[in-house]
Design an enzyme around this catalytic site. Structure first.
Site, short mmCIF file in Angstrom:
data_model
loop_
_atom_site.label_atom_id
_atom_site.label_comp_id
_atom_site.label_asym_id
_atom_site.label_seq_id
_atom_site.Cartn_x
_atom_site.Cartn_y
_atom_site.Cartn_z
N LYS A 22 -2.44 -40.71 52.88
CA LYS A 22 -2.37 -40.91 51.42
C LYS A 22 -3.27 -39.89 50.72
O LYS A 22 -2.85 -39.24 49.76
CB LYS A 22 -2.85 -42.33 51.08
CG LYS A 22 -3.21 -42.55 49.62
CD LYS A 22 -3.64 -43.96 49.32
CE LYS A 22 -5.11 -44.17 49.42
NZ LYS A 22 -5.91 -43.73 48.29
N ASN A 23 -4.50 -39.74 51.22
CA ASN A 23 -5.47 -38.89 50.51
C ASN A 23 -5.24 -37.41 50.72
O ASN A 23 -5.93 -36.58 50.13
CB ASN A 23 -6.90 -39.30 50.88
CG ASN A 23 -7.23 -40.67 50.34
OD1 ASN A 23 -6.46 -41.23 49.54
ND2 ASN A 23 -8.34 -41.23 50.77
C1 EPZ Z 1 -11.57 -39.45 47.35
O1 EPZ Z 1 -11.91 -39.99 46.09
C2 EPZ Z 1 -10.70 -40.48 48.03
N1 EPZ Z 1 -9.48 -40.69 47.25
C3 EPZ Z 1 -11.47 -41.80 48.18
O2 EPZ Z 1 -10.64 -42.72 48.88
C4 EPZ Z 1 -12.72 -41.52 49.01
O3 EPZ Z 1 -13.49 -42.71 49.09
C5 EPZ Z 1 -13.56 -40.43 48.33
O4 EPZ Z 1 -12.75 -39.23 48.16
C6 EPZ Z 1 -14.78 -40.04 49.15
O5 EPZ Z 1 -14.38 -39.64 50.43
C7 EPZ Z 1 -8.48 -39.78 47.33
O6 EPZ Z 1 -8.58 -38.78 48.02
C8 EPZ Z 1 -7.25 -40.06 46.52
P1 EPZ Z 1 -15.27 -38.04 45.24
P2 EPZ Z 1 -12.63 -39.05 44.97
O7 EPZ Z 1 -14.93 -37.21 44.06
O8 EPZ Z 1 -12.13 -37.69 45.08
C9 EPZ Z 1 -18.90 -38.96 42.31
C10 EPZ Z 1 -9.41 -44.71 49.16
O9 EPZ Z 1 -9.67 -45.91 49.35
N2 EPZ Z 1 -18.22 -38.05 41.37
O10 EPZ Z 1 -15.54 -37.38 46.56
O11 EPZ Z 1 -12.53 -39.76 43.67
C11 EPZ Z 1 -18.11 -40.25 42.53
O12 EPZ Z 1 -18.39 -41.18 41.52
C12 EPZ Z 1 -10.22 -43.90 48.17
O13 EPZ Z 1 -8.47 -44.09 49.74
C13 EPZ Z 1 -18.85 -37.72 40.17
O14 EPZ Z 1 -19.96 -38.19 39.89
O15 EPZ Z 1 -14.14 -39.12 45.48
C14 EPZ Z 1 -18.59 -40.69 43.89
O16 EPZ Z 1 -19.82 -41.37 43.74
C15 EPZ Z 1 -11.38 -44.69 47.59
N3 EPZ Z 1 -18.23 -36.88 39.30
C16 EPZ Z 1 -18.83 -39.37 44.63
O17 EPZ Z 1 -18.93 -38.36 43.61
C17 EPZ Z 1 -17.00 -36.31 39.60
O18 EPZ Z 1 -16.48 -35.53 38.78
C18 EPZ Z 1 -17.70 -38.99 45.58
O19 EPZ Z 1 -16.50 -38.99 44.84
C19 EPZ Z 1 -16.37 -36.67 40.82
C20 EPZ Z 1 -17.01 -37.53 41.69
#
Ligand code: EPZ
Length: 422
Positions: A22-23
């Site tokens: 999915k991701n």
């Molecule tokens: C991806 O989300 C995945 N989703 C998530 O899977 C996964 O948990 C996550 O990466 C971490 O591995 C998809 O790929 C569709 P991040 P993403 O940006 O990209 C902060 C699942 O269940 N952040 O790596 O949204 C954020 O709040 C899902 O399949 C900012 O602060 O995750 C988090 O604390 C859940 N500002 C951290 O970084 C931003 O602009 C990591 O988020 C972006 C992120």
């Protein structure tokens, strides 16, 4: 609200095949906004999130068909530059459309995603990166407007404050069409899904390198061509079933799994005393006897994946002794702990740590799934527990696990899905 009723004292045993990731497929589908030729994807999981992304592509003018795990995308006559909030609200990954869409239309307006149960989930890294590329970013009434500059700088370097998966994907995709620019993204995420995206983009004629390392380099080109591509297997789905085998004292082989994508999980399982078998065709996890408590920290890849944090907690809840789990990616990913404690677990959460004092057995109860992965954790806990567990809000599960009931039943689970009572 759908309910899943799970019979306990079940040992999951047997063989299943991994679905496509999915991701991985979501950011790859977002990238097709920039491709004005036919594209065909194989091994696409039939999931609600994939359907949502397809609706967004159709909304902006693409013709998309999806059957037998194959997605075919034909270019649309006109592309409109805006994606309404109700589609972004459904799935945060749709925000990855804004950069590619602006590259094609000159501008894009996309609803700003809200938070969810695992955290506030801002998109500031995405927006700061696009601004570093020269985009004009404004926000009003909950929408983000991105406008591309007249021309792009020849050399652009942007260091991510945190190796954000989504921001890395958005920026590396957008940069592929910044013709004449050399873009360097530092502190990039290193997940296998980033490599899958790079491989797809390069198959379409992009010039991207460095995926799986902290530094990704993109040389912008004038056009991307169509391609046929098969996405990688879903490492989070695979890890969920391997952990389910151990949670239920069972034995599961997952065909199509790639061991290299799950090194952190496999080493923790071995440290706990679980049985692991790796081959080119499958990954197997099996119960060998009482497990040892461990200390687990979720980290960006190649560390222990945050998406498997709830599920390993469901295993550790019945491991004698005290295990400690630290969540270092999201600020609020322990929402499910209260639900596990309703089943008799003894878990104490303080800020980013969960202290898990193992009990001999959980007991079935009525619980609520706060998100996809926590839902899966509650299912595995319910299968292992005494008695029956009723899990509410299970529609989350169908966003992330293809044919979830079917695969669990193949492994011996006795589960019943109750559709909405109303
Ligand atoms: C991806 O989300 C995945 N989703 C998530 O899977 C996964 O948990 C996550 O990466 C971490 O591995 C998809 O790929 C569709 P991040 P993403 O940006 O990209 C902060 C699942 O269940 N952040 O790596 O949204 C954020 O709040 C899902 O399949 C900012 O602060 O995750 C988090 O604390 C859940 N500002 C951290 O970084 C931003 O602009 C990591 O988020 C972006 C992120």
């Amino acid at each position: 609200m759908s309910q899943l009723v799970v019979m306990g004292n079940t040992r999951l045993k047997g063989e299943i095949r991994a679905s496509g990731s999915k991701n991985s497929v979501l950011p790859i589908l977002a990238a097709t906004v920039m491709i004005e030729e036919p594209v065909v994807f194989k091994n696409v999981p039939e999931l609600r999130d994939v359907q949502t992304m397809i609706s967004i592509l159709q909304q902006i003018g693409k013709t998309v068909s999806f059957e037998n795990e194959t997605v075919t995308i034909m270019p649309g006559e006109i592309l409109v530059g805006n994606v309404p909030y109700e589609l972004v609200r459904k799935m945060r990954a749709s925000f990855n459309i804004i950069g590619p869409l602006a590259m094609i239309c000159g501008w894009a307006k996309v609803g700003k995603p809200g938070g969810c149960n695992i955290g506030q989930r801002p998109v500031d890294f995405h927006l700061k990166g696009l601004e570093a590329f020269g985009f004009k970013i404004t926000e009003e009434h909950g929408d983000v407007m991105a406008v591309i500059p007249q021309n792009f700088e020849k050399e652009i370097i942007y260091a991510l404050p945190f190796p954000s998966v989504g921001a890395t994907e958005q920026l590396m995709t957008t940069a592929t069409l910044m013709e004449g620019s050399k873009v360097t993204i530092e502190n990039a995420a290193r997940e296998p899904e980033i490599s899958d995206l790079q491989n797809f983009l390069n198959k379409c004629g992009a010039k991207v390198s460095g995926a799986s390392t902290p530094t990704i380099k993109v040389t912008g080109v004038g056009k991307l061509n169509g391609a046929e591509y098969s996405v990688i297997p879903d490492r989070v789905e695979i890890g969920t079933y391997l952990l389910g085998a151990i949670a239920t004292k069972g034995d599961i082989k997952v065909y199509g799994a790639i061991a290299d994508h799950l090194i952190a999980l496999l080493s923790i399982l071995e440290e706990m005393g679980a049985g692991i078998e790796k081959s080119h065709e499958y990954l197997r996890a099996f119960w060998k006897g009482p497990l040892k408590p461990v200390r687990v920290s979720s980290e960006p890849y190649p560390g222990f994946p945050t998406d498997l944090q709830p599920i390993i907690t469901a295993v550790l809840a019945t491991v004698e002794g005290t295990s400690v789990l630290e969540e270092n990616v999201f600020e609020n990913r322990f929402g499910y702990v209260d639900e596990l404690n309703r089943m008799g677990a003894k878990i104490k959460v303080s800020s980013s740590h969960a202290n898990i004092r193992g009990v001999s057995k959980l007991s079935g109860a009525e619980v609520i799934a706060p998100d996809i992965r926590a839902g899966a954790a509650l299912v595995m806990a319910g299968l292992a527990a005494d008695g029956e567990t009723i899990i509410n809000n299970v529609t989350h599960l169908f966003r992330g696990y293809e044919r979830f009931q079917e695969k669990l039943r193949t492994l011996g689970a006795k589960i019943t899905l109750y559709p909405d009572e109303e």
